[in-house]
Write a protein that holds these residues in place. Structure first.
Motif, short mmCIF file in Angstrom:
data_model
loop_
_atom_site.label_atom_id
_atom_site.label_comp_id
_atom_site.label_asym_id
_atom_site.label_seq_id
_atom_site.Cartn_x
_atom_site.Cartn_y
_atom_site.Cartn_z
N VAL A 84 17.34 -40.76 27.36
CA VAL A 84 18.85 -40.45 26.93
C VAL A 84 19.10 -39.10 26.95
CG1 VAL A 84 19.44 -41.35 24.77
CG2 VAL A 84 18.16 -42.81 25.45
N LEU A 85 18.75 -38.24 26.34
CA LEU A 85 19.02 -37.25 26.25
C LEU A 85 18.89 -36.71 27.69
CD1 LEU A 85 16.50 -35.62 23.03
CD2 LEU A 85 19.13 -36.12 23.55
N LEU A 86 18.28 -36.65 28.40
CA LEU A 86 19.32 -36.24 29.98
C LEU A 86 19.84 -36.40 30.63
CD1 LEU A 86 15.29 -35.74 31.33
CD2 LEU A 86 16.79 -34.32 30.30
N PHE A 87 20.67 -37.44 29.72
CA PHE A 87 21.71 -38.61 30.48
C PHE A 87 22.92 -38.10 29.58
CE2 PHE A 87 24.50 -42.51 29.99
CZ PHE A 87 24.57 -42.29 31.15
N LEU A 88 22.28 -37.85 28.36
CA LEU A 88 23.33 -37.55 27.92
C LEU A 88 24.09 -36.13 28.24
CD1 LEU A 88 22.95 -38.96 24.33
CD2 LEU A 88 24.72 -39.88 25.62
N ILE A 89 22.87 -35.28 28.48
CA ILE A 89 23.35 -33.65 28.58
C ILE A 89 23.77 -34.03 30.41
CG2 ILE A 89 21.96 -31.56 29.13
CD1 ILE A 89 20.06 -32.00 27.08
N GLY A 90 23.16 -34.72 31.25
CA GLY A 90 23.98 -35.22 32.39
C GLY A 90 25.48 -35.38 32.52
N ALA A 91 25.62 -36.65 31.82
CA ALA A 91 27.01 -37.20 31.24
C ALA A 91 28.43 -36.02 30.95
CB ALA A 91 27.07 -38.31 30.78
N THR A 92 27.85 -35.22 29.76
CA THR A 92 28.15 -33.99 29.62
C THR A 92 28.26 -32.82 30.27
OG1 THR A 92 26.80 -34.39 27.07
CG2 THR A 92 28.80 -32.38 27.38
N ALA A 93 28.11 -32.55 31.13
CA ALA A 93 27.81 -31.88 32.10
C ALA A 93 29.09 -32.40 33.27
CB ALA A 93 26.85 -31.70 33.26
N TRP A 94 28.57 -33.52 33.95
CA TRP A 94 29.67 -34.14 35.13
C TRP A 94 30.62 -33.97 34.07
CZ3 TRP A 94 32.23 -38.26 34.68
CH2 TRP A 94 32.65 -38.45 35.92
N PHE A 95 31.54 -34.18 32.49
CA PHE A 95 32.40 -34.39 32.13
C PHE A 95 33.07 -33.30 32.15
CE2 PHE A 95 34.87 -33.77 28.29
CZ PHE A 95 35.92 -34.68 28.87
N LEU A 96 32.31 -31.91 31.97
CA LEU A 96 32.83 -30.71 31.79
C LEU A 96 33.17 -29.87 32.93
CD1 LEU A 96 30.46 -29.04 29.43
CD2 LEU A 96 32.69 -29.45 28.58
N VAL A 97 32.38 -30.39 34.36
CA VAL A 97 32.65 -29.73 35.39
C VAL A 97 33.74 -30.86 36.25
CG1 VAL A 97 32.10 -29.62 37.93
CG2 VAL A 97 30.27 -29.18 36.00
N THR A 98 34.14 -31.44 35.62
CA THR A 98 34.90 -32.32 36.35
C THR A 98 36.48 -31.64 35.63
OG1 THR A 98 33.71 -34.43 36.51
CG2 THR A 98 36.49 -34.75 36.49
N LYS A 99 36.38 -32.03 34.71
CA LYS A 99 37.45 -31.05 33.45
C LYS A 99 37.65 -29.61 33.87
CE LYS A 99 38.65 -30.27 29.05
NZ LYS A 99 38.41 -30.05 27.02
N ARG A 100 36.99 -29.23 34.38
CA ARG A 100 37.39 -27.26 35.46
C ARG A 100 38.15 -27.53 36.08
NH1 ARG A 100 32.84 -22.84 35.94
NH2 ARG A 100 33.94 -21.49 36.83
N LYS A 101 37.98 -28.38 36.90
CA LYS A 101 38.05 -28.61 38.02
C LYS A 101 39.09 -29.46 38.30
CE LYS A 101 34.11 -29.47 41.12
NZ LYS A 101 33.58 -30.60 41.99
#
Length: 48
Positions: free
Chosen positions: A17-34
Motif C-alpha cells: 500500500v505504501l509503495l502504491f501511494l508513493i507511486g501514485a503521488t509520483a505519477w501525479f507530480l510528474v503529470t502536473k509538472r508536464k
C-alpha cells in the motif's frame, strides 16, 4: 493471540500500500509538472 496474528497480516499489507501511494503521488507530480510546462509553452506561443 488472534490479535497479533491479525496485526501481522495487516502489517504485511502496509508495504504494498505504501509503495502504491508513493507511486501514485509520483505519477501525479510528474503529470502536473508536464501540464505546467505545456501550459507555459502554449502561453508563449500565444504571445508571439
Amino acid at each position: 493471540m488472534d490479535f497479533f496474528q491479525n496485526l501481522a497480516w495487516a502489517c504485511w499489507w502496509d508495504v504494498p500500500v505504501l509503495l502504491f501511494l508513493i507511486g501514485a503521488t509520483a505519477w501525479f507530480l510528474v503529470t502536473k509538472r508536464k501540464l505546467k510546462r505545456e501550459k507555459e509553452e502554449l502561453k508563449n506561443q500565444m504571445t508571439k
